[in-house]
Write an enzyme that holds these catalytic residues in place. Structure first.
Site, PDB file in Angstrom:
ATOM      1  N   GLY A   1       0.851  -1.192   0.000  1.00  0.00           N
ATOM      2  CA  GLY A   1       0.000   0.000   0.000  1.00  0.00           C
ATOM      3  C   GLY A   1       0.874   1.223   0.000  1.00  0.00           C
TER       4      GLY A   1
ATOM      5  CB  SER B   1       4.383   6.075   1.933  1.00  0.00           C
ATOM      6  OG  SER B   1       4.444   7.159   2.762  1.00  0.00           O
TER       7      SER B   1
ATOM      8  N   GLY C   1      -0.994   2.960   6.578  1.00  0.00           N
ATOM      9  CA  GLY C   1      -1.244   2.346   7.884  1.00  0.00           C
ATOM     10  C   GLY C   1      -0.556   0.996   8.092  1.00  0.00           C
TER      11      GLY C   1
ATOM     12  CD  GLU D   1      10.679  -6.718   0.942  1.00  0.00           C
ATOM     13  OE1 GLU D   1      10.684  -7.918   0.744  1.00  0.00           O
ATOM     14  OE2 GLU D   1      10.045  -5.916   0.217  1.00  0.00           O
TER      15      GLU D   1
HETATM   16  P1  ADP Z   1       2.808   3.321   6.435  1.00  0.00           P
HETATM   17  O1  ADP Z   1       3.618   2.373   7.264  1.00  0.00           O
HETATM   18  O2  ADP Z   1       1.823   2.632   5.555  1.00  0.00           O
HETATM   19  O3  ADP Z   1       3.642   4.267   5.670  1.00  0.00           O
HETATM   20  P2  ADP Z   1       1.981   4.383   8.964  1.00  0.00           P
HETATM   21  O4  ADP Z   1       1.277   3.285   9.657  1.00  0.00           O
HETATM   22  O5  ADP Z   1       3.395   4.658   9.384  1.00  0.00           O
HETATM   23  O6  ADP Z   1       1.899   4.185   7.403  1.00  0.00           O
HETATM   24  O7  ADP Z   1       1.173   5.744   9.174  1.00  0.00           O
HETATM   25  C1  ADP Z   1      -0.195   5.862   8.931  1.00  0.00           C
HETATM   26  C2  ADP Z   1      -0.659   7.247   9.368  1.00  0.00           C
HETATM   27  O8  ADP Z   1      -0.515   7.381  10.762  1.00  0.00           O
HETATM   28  C3  ADP Z   1       0.141   8.357   8.751  1.00  0.00           C
HETATM   29  O9  ADP Z   1      -0.769   9.370   8.381  1.00  0.00           O
HETATM   30  C4  ADP Z   1       1.038   8.851   9.868  1.00  0.00           C
HETATM   31  O10 ADP Z   1       1.234  10.221   9.752  1.00  0.00           O
HETATM   32  C5  ADP Z   1       0.245   8.525  11.101  1.00  0.00           C
HETATM   33  N1  ADP Z   1       1.130   8.169  12.233  1.00  0.00           N
HETATM   34  C6  ADP Z   1       2.056   7.195  12.243  1.00  0.00           C
HETATM   35  N2  ADP Z   1       2.650   7.109  13.452  1.00  0.00           N
HETATM   36  C7  ADP Z   1       2.082   8.059  14.236  1.00  0.00           C
HETATM   37  C8  ADP Z   1       2.252   8.467  15.604  1.00  0.00           C
HETATM   38  N3  ADP Z   1       3.116   7.877  16.415  1.00  0.00           N
HETATM   39  N4  ADP Z   1       1.481   9.478  16.038  1.00  0.00           N
HETATM   40  C9  ADP Z   1       0.579  10.080  15.250  1.00  0.00           C
HETATM   41  N5  ADP Z   1       0.367   9.742  13.966  1.00  0.00           N
HETATM   42  C10 ADP Z   1       1.107   8.737  13.446  1.00  0.00           C
END
Ligand code: ADP
Length: 593
Positions: free
Chosen positions: A380, A382, A385, A510
């Site tokens: 998915g 970036s 989630g 990965e």
């Molecule tokens: P991916 O791994 O698919 O790139 P993430 O799960 O890291 O996506 O992030 C999903 C969403 O959650 C993004 O919009 C990110 O900004 C938000 N996010 C990720 N970690 C945190 C956190 N610790 N606090 C607040 N928002 C977060």
């Protein structure tokens, strides 16, 4: 605490803070015997201190009448020595109590910090939390060692000295005591102002420290971004603000100090002048006048201590509130629940919804199953989630709605340690701790791992060869003090770490950063070892990974938009087709290079 609370609530807050502080001290446990002895010694020292002026006066009077009185001098010398010894011993004991309390409190805080859930660290800056454990606890030590007990013996000294002063010459004492409210009238408001300044300075200093930690920690990014000038001005701003507060403090001191010495000199002039008159009129002996002056000096120190005691107390109240925030923050439910089952089960997300803090939901009604002993790939864009799914699996956060089930049981039912013990997490960055490679590989396991098992893990992770080639092999220091490993090498050390843990469930992010092709090949082989015979969920960035996966889950904007095998999705899922096409192009272009 709410910031909009009114003044009446503020008083209440103060009171509850004091109660909490007392409770904290009580729970920490004083070494009672040492404390008791210290109190007795400190009181004894104050009382002896009161005798010295009296004997000195007596000596002077006798000296003027007869010849030198040897016994008095001897007595005085003995008293000096006894006072010094009791004073020294009581200080040492109090310092012991203070250090012991702080040591225990630090350990308690450290335990707590380690058990705090991840959302706490999202919310509060790490530099602040660090400062709680290091600096804030120190303020409590200062209060105990230098002030708390000293306060009572100071009160005793003042009361005793004033009583003796009245006894020696009540009229002169009355004159002097009139100066006290005057002094307080001047000092109290100034003291309040100084206190405010010192709090602001403390805050500014903390801000500066936090900036420095960040910039020094990320110095490569700073340099690579040519951000030195930006950081320079950021630092300057905080340093200038510290300078301004320093100068405000200096301004007050510049008025206060000459004022104080002026008052002192005036007081001394009054006493000596008025005392001289009293001596010549015969109402007072010369020795009594000397006793009087010496006693006054004896009072000055406790008086100045009262002011610092008050500001230290205020400081500690602030500290207490900050510590309370940590100590009362709900910890992770460490040892509750049943042990996680040993066998492999299917893992399923059922209508899981999740939001960080009060933000928009990041996952919405996410449902999918990860079959046991198979490889499931998460793909998915970036921000969709994927990492959040991993964090929920690790139970870094609790889902807002829905259920994550292992077989038919919710993973929340399991003891946290035993659940995390089943999981091996290899993240993109493959963080290493400062220490040797051996320590890093064994980091996630207890001490009961043999050398052979560790080396076997190194071999299976295709890390053994390069580690052996290092100057000190497995004992090579990595990180800050030692050599820096390349991305691929770091990943293989991380994989060895995960292998040694023998996890039932492997979660793998990965690396997006392209490794050189040799490294990539080695890492891939290591990963294949790792994925063997276990349930694997991988955040996939490479086409080869998804082609081999038993099941692919497509996440978009926090929703599952497709589940299937590569070929199926290629037929049915438009965004997946687009993603695969991009990965394919990226893959083939990197092969061309
Ligand atoms: P991916 O791994 O698919 O790139 P993430 O799960 O890291 O996506 O992030 C999903 C969403 O959650 C993004 O919009 C990110 O900004 C938000 N996010 C990720 N970690 C945190 C956190 N610790 N606090 C607040 N928002 C977060």
């Amino acid at each position: 605490m709410e910031t909009n609370e009114k003044d009446s609530a503020k008083g209440k807050l103060q009171r509850t803070t004091v109660t909490y502080f007392v409770r904290l001290l009580r729970e920490t446990g004083f070494p009672k015997l040492v404390l008791g002895t210290a109190v007795v010694l400190s009181i004894a020292s104050s009382l002896i201190g009161l005798v010295v002026p009296l004997i000195t006066g007596d000596l002077i009077d006798n000296f003027s009448k007869d010849t030198l009185n040897r016994n008095s001098i001897l007595l005085l010398a003995v008293i000096f020595v006894v006072e010094a010894i009791t004073g020294g011993l009581s200080y040492y004991m109090l310092a012991f109590v203070g250090n012991r309390v702080v040591n225990k409190m630090r350990k308690r805080l450290w335990d707590k910090v380690l058990s705090l859930p991840v959302p706490f660290f999202d919310r509060y800056r790490s530099a602040d939390t660090m400062s709680r454990v290091t600096n804030d606890t120190n303020e409590i030590k200062t209060l105990i060692t230098d002030h708390l007990i000293a306060f009572s013996s100071n009160v005793l000294t003042v009361v005793g000295a004033v009583a003796i002063l009245f006894y020696i010459d009540w009229q002169m004492t009355l004159v002097i005591l009139l100066a006290v409210p005057l002094g307080f009238g001047i000092l109290m408001p100034i003291g309040g102002k100084m206190y405010k300044i010192s709090i602001s300075m403390h805050e500014q200093l903390a801000k500066l420290a936090s900036l420095l930690t960040q910039v020094i920690g990320e110095i490569r990014l700073v340099k690579a971004s040519n951000a030195e000038t930006k950081e320079q001005s950021g630092g300057y701003e905080k340093m200038d603000s510290l300078f301004r507060f320093g100068m405000k403090e200096a301004k007050i001191n510049a008025v206060l100090m000459p004022l104080m010495s002026m008052v002192m000199v005036a007081l001394l002039v009054v006493i000596i002048g008025y005392g001289g008159v009293r001596v010549s009129s015969g109402a007072l002996s010369a020795g009594e006048l000397v006793s009087f002056i010496l006693l006054l000096f004896q009072i000055m120190w406790p008086f100045s201590q009262f002011a610092t005691f008050y500001s230290q107390l205020q400081k500690v109240m602030g500290v207490t509130e900050r510590l309370r925030l940590i100590l009362e923050y709900g910890a992770e439910p460490a040892r509750t629940g049943v042990p996680a089952p040993k066998e492999q089960r299917d893992l399923s997300f059922r209508d899981v919804t999740f939001a960080y803090a009060d933000n928009e939901p990041v996952l919405r009604d996410v449902s999918f199953t990860v079959p046991a002993n198979q490889i499931t790939a998460l793909v998915g864009p970036s921000g969709s989630g994927k990492t959040t799914v991993f964090s929920l699996l690790e139970r870094f956060y609790e889902p807002g709605g829905g259920l994550i089930a292992y077989g038919e049981e919710s993973i929340r039912a399991y003891d946290l340690d035993s659940w995390r013990g089943k999981i091996g997490y290899v993240s993109q960055e493959s963080t290493l701790m400062t220490g040797t490679i051996r320590e890093n590989i064994m980091y996630a396991c207890g001490a009961d791992v043999t050398e052979e098992e560790m080396i076997e893990a190194g071999k299976q992770a295709y890390a053994h060869e390069f580690i052996k080639a290092l100057p000190k092999g497995y004992d090579t220091e990595v990180g800050e003090r030692g050599i820096q490993l390349s991305g691929g090498q770091r990943q293989r050390v991380a994989i060895a770490r995960a292998l040694l843990r023998k996890p039932d469930l492997l979660i793998l992010d990965e690396a997006t950063a392209s490794l050189d092709s040799d490294s990539e090949h080695e890492v891939q082989k290591a990963l294949n070892h790792l994925m063997n015979d276990r349930t694997t969920i991988v955040i996939a960035h490479r086409l080869s990974t998804v082609v081999e996966a038993d099941r692919i889950i497509v996440l978009e904007h926090g929703r599952v938009t497709g589940i299937g095998k590569h070929e199926q999705l290629l037929q049915t899922h438009p965004s997946y087709i687009e993603w695969a096409r991009k990965q394919f192009q990226a893959g083939s272009s990197s092969e061309e290079v």
